[in-house]
Design a protein around this motif. Structure first.
Motif, PDB file in Angstrom:
ATOM      1  N   GLY A 284       2.300   3.855  -1.701  1.00 61.25           N
ATOM      2  CA  GLY A 284       2.896   2.641  -2.256  1.00 61.25           C
ATOM      3  C   GLY A 284       3.772   1.913  -1.252  1.00 61.25           C
ATOM      4  O   GLY A 284       3.706   0.686  -1.125  1.00 61.25           O
ATOM      5  N   ARG A 285       4.599   2.657  -0.524  1.00 64.71           N
ATOM      6  CA  ARG A 285       5.456   2.024   0.484  1.00 64.71           C
ATOM      7  C   ARG A 285       4.626   1.390   1.594  1.00 64.71           C
ATOM      8  O   ARG A 285       4.922   0.280   2.059  1.00 64.71           O
ATOM      9  CB  ARG A 285       6.434   3.048   1.065  1.00 64.71           C
ATOM     10  CG  ARG A 285       7.555   3.410   0.126  1.00 64.71           C
ATOM     11  CD  ARG A 285       8.670   4.177   0.823  1.00 64.71           C
ATOM     12  NE  ARG A 285       8.221   5.352   1.556  1.00 64.71           N
ATOM     13  CZ  ARG A 285       8.185   6.594   1.077  1.00 64.71           C
ATOM     14  NH1 ARG A 285       8.578   6.824  -0.165  1.00 64.71           N
ATOM     15  NH2 ARG A 285       7.776   7.596   1.822  1.00 64.71           N
ATOM     16  N   GLU A 286       3.580   2.079   2.024  1.00 61.40           N
ATOM     17  CA  GLU A 286       2.724   1.543   3.087  1.00 61.40           C
ATOM     18  C   GLU A 286       1.958   0.314   2.607  1.00 61.40           C
ATOM     19  O   GLU A 286       1.825  -0.672   3.334  1.00 61.40           O
ATOM     20  CB  GLU A 286       1.763   2.617   3.585  1.00 61.40           C
ATOM     21  CG  GLU A 286       0.850   2.170   4.704  1.00 61.40           C
ATOM     22  CD  GLU A 286       1.579   1.751   5.977  1.00 61.40           C
ATOM     23  OE1 GLU A 286       0.947   1.045   6.794  1.00 61.40           O
ATOM     24  OE2 GLU A 286       2.752   2.108   6.160  1.00 61.40           O
TER      25      GLU A 286
ATOM     26  N   GLN B 237       2.266  -3.444   4.237  1.00 62.58           N
ATOM     27  CA  GLN B 237       1.118  -4.176   4.759  1.00 62.58           C
ATOM     28  C   GLN B 237       0.923  -5.517   4.048  1.00 62.58           C
ATOM     29  O   GLN B 237       0.603  -6.523   4.687  1.00 62.58           O
ATOM     30  CB  GLN B 237      -0.139  -3.321   4.649  1.00 62.58           C
ATOM     31  CG  GLN B 237      -0.156  -2.177   5.631  1.00 62.58           C
ATOM     32  CD  GLN B 237      -1.456  -1.393   5.592  1.00 62.58           C
ATOM     33  OE1 GLN B 237      -2.501  -1.924   5.230  1.00 62.58           O
ATOM     34  NE2 GLN B 237      -1.385  -0.136   5.975  1.00 62.58           N
ATOM     35  N   PHE B 238       1.092  -5.544   2.724  1.00 63.46           N
ATOM     36  CA  PHE B 238       0.964  -6.812   1.997  1.00 63.46           C
ATOM     37  C   PHE B 238       1.994  -7.824   2.484  1.00 63.46           C
ATOM     38  O   PHE B 238       1.682  -8.986   2.721  1.00 63.46           O
ATOM     39  CB  PHE B 238       1.133  -6.606   0.488  1.00 63.46           C
ATOM     40  CG  PHE B 238      -0.149  -6.358  -0.232  1.00 63.46           C
ATOM     41  CD1 PHE B 238      -1.109  -7.353  -0.367  1.00 63.46           C
ATOM     42  CD2 PHE B 238      -0.417  -5.129  -0.785  1.00 63.46           C
ATOM     43  CE1 PHE B 238      -2.290  -7.128  -1.023  1.00 63.46           C
ATOM     44  CE2 PHE B 238      -1.603  -4.883  -1.448  1.00 63.46           C
ATOM     45  CZ  PHE B 238      -2.542  -5.890  -1.571  1.00 63.46           C
ATOM     46  N   LEU B 239       3.246  -7.383   2.610  1.00 66.14           N
ATOM     47  CA  LEU B 239       4.289  -8.302   3.059  1.00 66.14           C
ATOM     48  C   LEU B 239       4.038  -8.775   4.483  1.00 66.14           C
ATOM     49  O   LEU B 239       4.294  -9.939   4.810  1.00 66.14           O
ATOM     50  CB  LEU B 239       5.664  -7.646   2.927  1.00 66.14           C
ATOM     51  CG  LEU B 239       6.152  -7.455   1.495  1.00 66.14           C
ATOM     52  CD1 LEU B 239       7.442  -6.650   1.480  1.00 66.14           C
ATOM     53  CD2 LEU B 239       6.332  -8.783   0.785  1.00 66.14           C
ATOM     54  N   ALA B 240       3.531  -7.919   5.334  1.00 69.30           N
ATOM     55  CA  ALA B 240       3.244  -8.303   6.720  1.00 69.30           C
ATOM     56  C   ALA B 240       2.095  -9.313   6.793  1.00 69.30           C
ATOM     57  O   ALA B 240       2.138 -10.253   7.586  1.00 69.30           O
ATOM     58  CB  ALA B 240       2.905  -7.070   7.553  1.00 69.30           C
TER      59      ALA B 240
ATOM     60  N   LEU C  50       4.157 -10.184  -2.259  1.00 64.74           N
ATOM     61  CA  LEU C  50       3.439  -9.105  -2.938  1.00 64.74           C
ATOM     62  C   LEU C  50       2.387  -9.693  -3.870  1.00 64.74           C
ATOM     63  O   LEU C  50       2.563 -10.806  -4.382  1.00 64.74           O
ATOM     64  CB  LEU C  50       4.421  -8.234  -3.725  1.00 64.74           C
ATOM     65  CG  LEU C  50       5.411  -7.450  -2.869  1.00 64.74           C
ATOM     66  CD1 LEU C  50       6.420  -6.736  -3.754  1.00 64.74           C
ATOM     67  CD2 LEU C  50       4.694  -6.449  -1.981  1.00 64.74           C
ATOM     68  N   PRO C  51       1.293  -8.980  -4.117  1.00 67.11           N
ATOM     69  CA  PRO C  51       0.247  -9.501  -4.999  1.00 67.11           C
ATOM     70  C   PRO C  51       0.712  -9.505  -6.454  1.00 67.11           C
ATOM     71  O   PRO C  51       1.585  -8.733  -6.852  1.00 67.11           O
ATOM     72  CB  PRO C  51      -0.914  -8.520  -4.795  1.00 67.11           C
ATOM     73  CG  PRO C  51      -0.245  -7.253  -4.397  1.00 67.11           C
ATOM     74  CD  PRO C  51       0.959  -7.659  -3.602  1.00 67.11           C
TER      75      PRO C  51
END
Length: 64
Positions: A39-41, A45-48, A53-54
């Motif tokens: 979840g943290r990863e 990745q989404f934020l990067a 966030l989706p």
């Protein structure tokens, strides 16, 4: 088990196995910890990539 060890020996730099014998409670702790790391990863990745966030997230799981 043999196939897991063969895979680990072949891919030792990026393959990790956890062998336990502590009963069902240690399994639930292990699953909780792995889900937390995933979840943290995923969040990172989404934020990067998207800078947000989706709204929804779907997971497909295939058991071999």
């Amino acid at each position: 088990m043999n196939e897991a060890v063969r895979d680990w020996v072949t891919n030792v730099k990026d393959t990790f196995y956890y062998r336990f014998g502590g009963g069902i409670s240690s399994v639930s702790v292990l699953v909780r910890d792995f889900q937390s790391v995933i979840g943290r990863e995923a969040r990172r990745q989404f934020l990067a990539l998207e800078k947000k966030l989706p709204d929804y997230l779907w997971l497909a799981w295939r058991r071999q």
